[in-house]
Scaffold this motif. Structure first.
Motif, PDB file in Angstrom:
ATOM      1  N   SER A 494       0.815  -1.210   0.000  1.00  0.00           N
ATOM      2  CA  SER A 494       0.000   0.000   0.000  1.00  0.00           C
ATOM      3  C   SER A 494       0.848   1.260   0.000  1.00  0.00           C
ATOM      4  CB  SER A 494      -0.930  -0.004   1.215  1.00  0.00           C
ATOM      5  OG  SER A 494      -0.179  -0.087   2.420  1.00  0.00           O
ATOM      6  N   THR A 495       2.091   1.140   0.458  1.00  0.00           N
ATOM      7  CA  THR A 495       2.967   2.315   0.526  1.00  0.00           C
ATOM      8  C   THR A 495       3.690   2.588  -0.782  1.00  0.00           C
ATOM      9  OG1 THR A 495       4.754   0.932   1.393  1.00  0.00           O
ATOM     10  CG2 THR A 495       3.314   2.023   2.995  1.00  0.00           C
ATOM     11  N   GLU A 496       3.603   1.677  -1.737  1.00  0.00           N
ATOM     12  CA  GLU A 496       4.311   1.826  -3.013  1.00  0.00           C
ATOM     13  C   GLU A 496       3.304   1.801  -4.155  1.00  0.00           C
ATOM     14  OE1 GLU A 496       7.522   2.286  -3.258  1.00  0.00           O
ATOM     15  OE2 GLU A 496       8.142   1.859  -1.192  1.00  0.00           O
ATOM     16  N   GLN A 497       3.599   2.561  -5.232  1.00  0.00           N
ATOM     17  CA  GLN A 497       2.684   2.621  -6.361  1.00  0.00           C
ATOM     18  C   GLN A 497       2.688   1.333  -7.169  1.00  0.00           C
ATOM     19  OE1 GLN A 497       3.466   5.407  -9.643  1.00  0.00           O
ATOM     20  NE2 GLN A 497       1.378   6.175  -9.393  1.00  0.00           N
ATOM     21  N   CYS A 498       3.839   0.705  -7.318  1.00  0.00           N
ATOM     22  CA  CYS A 498       3.916  -0.528  -8.112  1.00  0.00           C
ATOM     23  C   CYS A 498       4.984  -1.443  -7.536  1.00  0.00           C
ATOM     24  CB  CYS A 498       4.206  -0.212  -9.582  1.00  0.00           C
ATOM     25  SG  CYS A 498       4.035  -1.652 -10.677  1.00  0.00           S
ATOM     26  N   THR A 499       4.747  -1.955  -6.336  1.00  0.00           N
ATOM     27  CA  THR A 499       5.602  -2.966  -5.721  1.00  0.00           C
ATOM     28  C   THR A 499       4.713  -4.120  -5.283  1.00  0.00           C
ATOM     29  OG1 THR A 499       7.252  -1.366  -4.969  1.00  0.00           O
ATOM     30  CG2 THR A 499       7.203  -3.497  -3.859  1.00  0.00           C
ATOM     31  N   ILE A 500       5.008  -5.302  -5.804  1.00  0.00           N
ATOM     32  CA  ILE A 500       4.164  -6.475  -5.593  1.00  0.00           C
ATOM     33  C   ILE A 500       4.996  -7.556  -4.915  1.00  0.00           C
ATOM     34  CG2 ILE A 500       2.571  -8.097  -6.673  1.00  0.00           C
ATOM     35  CD1 ILE A 500       1.830  -5.182  -7.136  1.00  0.00           C
ATOM     36  N   GLU A 501       4.446  -8.148  -3.852  1.00  0.00           N
ATOM     37  CA  GLU A 501       5.129  -9.227  -3.140  1.00  0.00           C
ATOM     38  C   GLU A 501       4.534 -10.574  -3.518  1.00  0.00           C
ATOM     39  OE1 GLU A 501       4.887  -8.508   1.029  1.00  0.00           O
ATOM     40  OE2 GLU A 501       6.536  -7.073   1.040  1.00  0.00           O
ATOM     41  N   MET A 502       5.423 -11.554  -3.723  1.00  0.00           N
ATOM     42  CA  MET A 502       5.047 -12.952  -3.889  1.00  0.00           C
ATOM     43  C   MET A 502       5.689 -13.733  -2.746  1.00  0.00           C
ATOM     44  SD  MET A 502       4.197 -11.563  -6.802  1.00  0.00           S
ATOM     45  CE  MET A 502       5.808 -10.979  -7.308  1.00  0.00           C
ATOM     46  N   ARG A 503       4.857 -14.307  -1.887  1.00  0.00           N
ATOM     47  CA  ARG A 503       5.360 -15.040  -0.717  1.00  0.00           C
ATOM     48  C   ARG A 503       5.027 -16.516  -0.848  1.00  0.00           C
ATOM     49  NH1 ARG A 503       7.167 -12.013   3.514  1.00  0.00           N
ATOM     50  NH2 ARG A 503       6.862  -9.746   3.328  1.00  0.00           N
ATOM     51  N   SER A 504       6.028 -17.345  -0.584  1.00  0.00           N
ATOM     52  CA  SER A 504       5.860 -18.792  -0.725  1.00  0.00           C
ATOM     53  C   SER A 504       4.768 -19.318   0.192  1.00  0.00           C
ATOM     54  CB  SER A 504       7.184 -19.501  -0.422  1.00  0.00           C
ATOM     55  OG  SER A 504       7.032 -20.897  -0.474  1.00  0.00           O
ATOM     56  N   GLY A 505       4.614 -18.704   1.377  1.00  0.00           N
ATOM     57  CA  GLY A 505       3.584 -19.162   2.300  1.00  0.00           C
ATOM     58  C   GLY A 505       2.178 -18.893   1.824  1.00  0.00           C
ATOM     59  N   VAL A 506       2.027 -17.999   0.844  1.00  0.00           N
ATOM     60  CA  VAL A 506       0.706 -17.681   0.292  1.00  0.00           C
ATOM     61  C   VAL A 506       0.461 -18.466  -0.994  1.00  0.00           C
ATOM     62  CG1 VAL A 506      -0.774 -15.839  -0.596  1.00  0.00           C
ATOM     63  CG2 VAL A 506       0.767 -15.395   1.326  1.00  0.00           C
ATOM     64  N   ASN A 507       1.405 -18.379  -1.933  1.00  0.00           N
ATOM     65  CA  ASN A 507       1.325 -19.129  -3.192  1.00  0.00           C
ATOM     66  C   ASN A 507       2.712 -19.638  -3.537  1.00  0.00           C
ATOM     67  OD1 ASN A 507      -1.415 -19.118  -4.218  1.00  0.00           O
ATOM     68  ND2 ASN A 507      -1.203 -16.903  -4.406  1.00  0.00           N
ATOM     69  N   SER A 508       2.858 -20.940  -3.677  1.00  0.00           N
ATOM     70  CA  SER A 508       4.167 -21.504  -3.999  1.00  0.00           C
ATOM     71  C   SER A 508       4.527 -21.331  -5.470  1.00  0.00           C
ATOM     72  CB  SER A 508       4.215 -22.986  -3.633  1.00  0.00           C
ATOM     73  OG  SER A 508       3.251 -23.714  -4.383  1.00  0.00           O
ATOM     74  N   ASN A 509       3.545 -20.966  -6.317  1.00  0.00           N
ATOM     75  CA  ASN A 509       3.819 -20.708  -7.727  1.00  0.00           C
ATOM     76  C   ASN A 509       2.736 -19.805  -8.273  1.00  0.00           C
ATOM     77  OD1 ASN A 509       1.618 -22.467  -9.038  1.00  0.00           O
ATOM     78  ND2 ASN A 509       2.640 -23.892  -7.645  1.00  0.00           N
ATOM     79  N   GLY A 510       2.985 -19.207  -9.413  1.00  0.00           N
ATOM     80  CA  GLY A 510       2.002 -18.322 -10.013  1.00  0.00           C
ATOM     81  C   GLY A 510       2.549 -17.610 -11.229  1.00  0.00           C
ATOM     82  N   THR A 511       1.864 -16.550 -11.642  1.00  0.00           N
ATOM     83  CA  THR A 511       2.182 -15.809 -12.852  1.00  0.00           C
ATOM     84  C   THR A 511       2.409 -14.342 -12.510  1.00  0.00           C
ATOM     85  OG1 THR A 511       0.702 -17.283 -14.069  1.00  0.00           O
ATOM     86  CG2 THR A 511       1.432 -15.296 -15.194  1.00  0.00           C
ATOM     87  N   ILE A 512       3.394 -13.734 -13.136  1.00  0.00           N
ATOM     88  CA  ILE A 512       3.590 -12.292 -13.033  1.00  0.00           C
ATOM     89  C   ILE A 512       3.584 -11.706 -14.441  1.00  0.00           C
ATOM     90  CG2 ILE A 512       4.845 -12.334 -10.843  1.00  0.00           C
ATOM     91  CD1 ILE A 512       7.445 -12.077 -12.443  1.00  0.00           C
TER      92      ILE A 512
END
Length: 656
Positions: A494-512
């Motif tokens: 929320s503090t950054e305009q375009c910074t996205i976090e991918m955390r293994s504990g939430v999703n072990s894989n995905g698409t960016i």
């Protein structure tokens, strides 16, 4: 099973992409429900579009009978963002349905509507196939860029051979109907010999499923001493209870004349291929596609051509006898009279109008806007300015739904870039470094432009229509106010305009993806993708698509946009920058933290990138540096990426 060297060498001669499952022991899909023991992971084979436009696939050891107790073998096809997949089973021989339960013991389950090659045990399948070629439809299309099918056999030993087939990656632009659409209706089209002598026409949304409860009219106008020939390359509709499709709720009817009171040449339903040609006698021909509320399939694909009327043309239309995939003949029928409204008369509009509009986020966060009098022709001399004003942290995204401007330089092929100087245009612009900057020369012609996105909370579009004609309908577009550049995969800070976090504990894989992908990414923007693994994990990023403007070495003095990687929050000199023809394929972090930065400048535009990520342990036997080269294993993740050297892979298996 092990392969002999001479068999490996023989199969290495195939230039098309064909992969054989070599008794793989590795998983390719880990189901998300880890507490449900009844689900075990699939073994996986993947075909990517960069391996060639077409290829072959088959069940294990075909034509030798397949083994029993194959729990799950998953075939996945991944096309480019602009492609769809066509799948055709040339041979199909599985255990038939049980005569008692009507269930399939051995089956192929098709997943036809995957935007991304990601599925788990909760993903519903679209079709289940068993039996033989005579009892199943053999041709299927994906509605998006990905298609998967699962092969399963039960514990019953049979002598059935399995399957083999062909696949093709096809551009979605191939499925655009060549006629002129009547925009007062949902799907009526007109075809004139004076406009185009031959072309294609399709059911709405093909190869996606058509809508329920629609009626589409395709009207063909032949020239003097001409007739039209119509050929159906494929019909993919539900079957009817009767051979003549009289009771079918989803049906195509071909008339030798301009209305439904004309003689019926043919009715089509079910699954059929290569029907016709139907050569009609009348100067005008009507084809009606009608659907009901029960079920929607993929529809049809057909072609037309206007040909010279021959002296041997019969005095009445002939019903062409065709067969479906089950070998049954088709028949004609009659229908009651329904008149067709005349919508061909152009409407005259005033030449000067007030069409400037402003759309604000605090009034509506999304909506549509259009050219004056759309879908009728816009007036000559039109000047419209559309302004979009969002809140401080928002960006503006514009997606074009329909686009048809007068273009005097002739028809464009699917890959040709139009010259938008001194023609009717829609020009987007937004502020870059305090200066209002246009996006190139804007958009023109009659193909939908790519979506555009601003780098801040303000954008405007200027529509200039100087040279309209009665065929040019204008445009219709969707606007959206978004945050974090519309990126929804991952956790935005929320503090950054375009910074996205991918955390293994939430999703072990995905698409960016890049902002606004697959449209044009915004200029002068910086996006950071931060990856946080669990202790002992690394992240692996594989690029499926990459289109970032720039020239090597992608430095600031080359005016390049670029993608950069780092094991730290500051620049990591271990990694080079990537742009232009210097494209990354696969990148692996050194530790639990990794950063991908996407930086754009104020000069050029492109469509960005799409990549898959997966958190893994360094000692994973399928990691490139640790792979056990003594076994021909299938990769353990979904999407499984195609092994880069099939021949070397098979040879290592054979020699060990």
């Amino acid at each position: 099973m092990m392969w002999s060297v001479h068999r490996v060498f023989f199969f290495s001669l195939f230039l098309t992409r064909i992969v054989f499952p070599l008794n793989p022991e590795r998983k390719c899909m880990s189901f998300s429900d880890i507490d449900n023991d009844k689900y075990r992971a699939c073994k996986c084979i993947v075909y990517l579009h960069d391996g060639g436009p077409e290829g072959l696939f088959q069940s294990p050891d075909f034509p030798t009978p397949y083994e029993d107790s194959i729990n799950c073998l998953l075939y996945t096809f991944v096309g480019d963002v602009s492609e769809a997949i066509e799948l055709h089973f040339t041979e199909f021989d599985l255990q038939p349905r049980s005569p008692v339960t009507q269930e399939c013991g051995d089956f192929v389950r098709l997943y036809l509507h995957l935007e991304r090659p990601e599925l788990n045990e909760r993903t519903p399948f679209d079709e289940e196939l068993c039996g033989s070629n005579r009892t199943v439809a053999t041709t299927w299309f994906s509605s998006e860029r990905s298609l998967s099918f699962e092969f399963h056999s039960d514990n019953t030993t049979t002598r059935h051979l399995g399957f083999r087939g062909k696949f093709r990656f096809r551009q979605r632009e191939e499925f655009e109907t060549d006629g002129r659409r009547d925009f007062d209706t949902y799907c009526d089209h007109y075809f004139s010999s004076s406009a185009k002598k031959r072309g294609k026409f399709y059911s709405p949304l093909f190869p996606r499923p058509y809508r329920k409860s629609i009626t589409c009219r395709y009207i063909f106008h032949a020239g003097s001493r001409e007739v039209v020939e119509i050929r159906f390359d494929g019909v993919y509709l539900p079957s009817a209870d009767d051979d003549g499709c009289v009771t079918a709720g989803n049906v195509i009817t071909v008339y030798d004349g301009p209305s439904e009171s004309s003689p019926v040449v043919q009715r089509l339903c079910g699954q059929k291929r290569n029907l016709g040609p139907f050569k009609l006698r009348s100067a005008e021909t009507l084809v009606i596609f009608q659907t009901d509320e029960t079920v929607n399939k993929q529809g049809f694909e057909a072609s037309f051509s206007f040909v010279e009327r021959s002296s041997t043309t019969e005095s009445h239309a002939t019903s062409i006898h065709t067969t479906d995939d089950h070998g049954r003949p088709g028949h004609g029928s009659t229908v009651p009279l329904v008149t067709i409204p005349d919508t061909t008369t152009p409407t005259t509009q005033p030449s000067v109008i007030d069409c400037d509009k402003t759309y604000r986020s605090d009034e509506s966060r999304n909506g549509t806007f259009e050219s004056p009098f759309y879908p009728r022709q816009y007036p000559r001399g039109t000047r419209c300015t559309y302004k979009f004003v969002g809140e401080k942290e928002e960006q503006v995204q514009i997606i074009f739904l329909q686009f048809d401007l007068h273009y005097p330089h002739g028809a464009l092929d699917s890959k040709e870039t139009p010259d938008c100087r001194d023609v009717d245009t829609v020009v987007p612009s937004y502020y870059i470094n305090g200066k209002l900057t246009e996006i190139d020369h804007g958009f023109c012609g009659n193909r939908n432009p790519p979506s555009v996105m601003s780098n801040d909370n303000w954008m405007q579009l200027v529509f200039k229509g100087d040279r309209t004609n009665e065929q040019a309908k204008g445009f219709r577009a969707l606007y959206r106010f978004v945050r974090h550049f519309g990126i929804t995969n991952g956790l935005p800070l929320s503090t950054e305009q375009c910074t996205i976090e991918m955390r293994s504990g939430v999703n072990s894989n995905g698409t960016i993806m890049a902002p606004n992908f697959p449209g044009l990414y915004p200029r002068t923007s910086t996006c950071n993708y931060l990856f946080y693994g669990k202790p002992g994990e690394v992240v692996r990023i594989s690029f499926l698509y990459f289109d970032v403007e720039g020239v090597y070495p992608c430095s600031d003095d080359t005016q390049s946009d670029y993608v950069e990687f780092s094991n730290f929050r500051i620049r990591d000199r271990k990694f080079q920058r990537y742009c232009g023809r210097n494209k990354p394929t696969e990148v692996i972090s050194d530790g639990v933290f990794f950063r991908l930065t996407f930086q754009t400048n104020d000069v050029y535009d492109a469509t960005g990138f799409e990549a898959y990520y997966q958190f893994r342990t360094p000692h994973d036997p399928m990691m490139p540096d640790q792979r056990d080269r003594s076994q021909a294993a299938i990769p353990e993740f979904l999407p499984c990426l195609v092994l880069t050297s099939l021949v070397g892979w098979l040879l290592r298996s054979a020699l060990n």
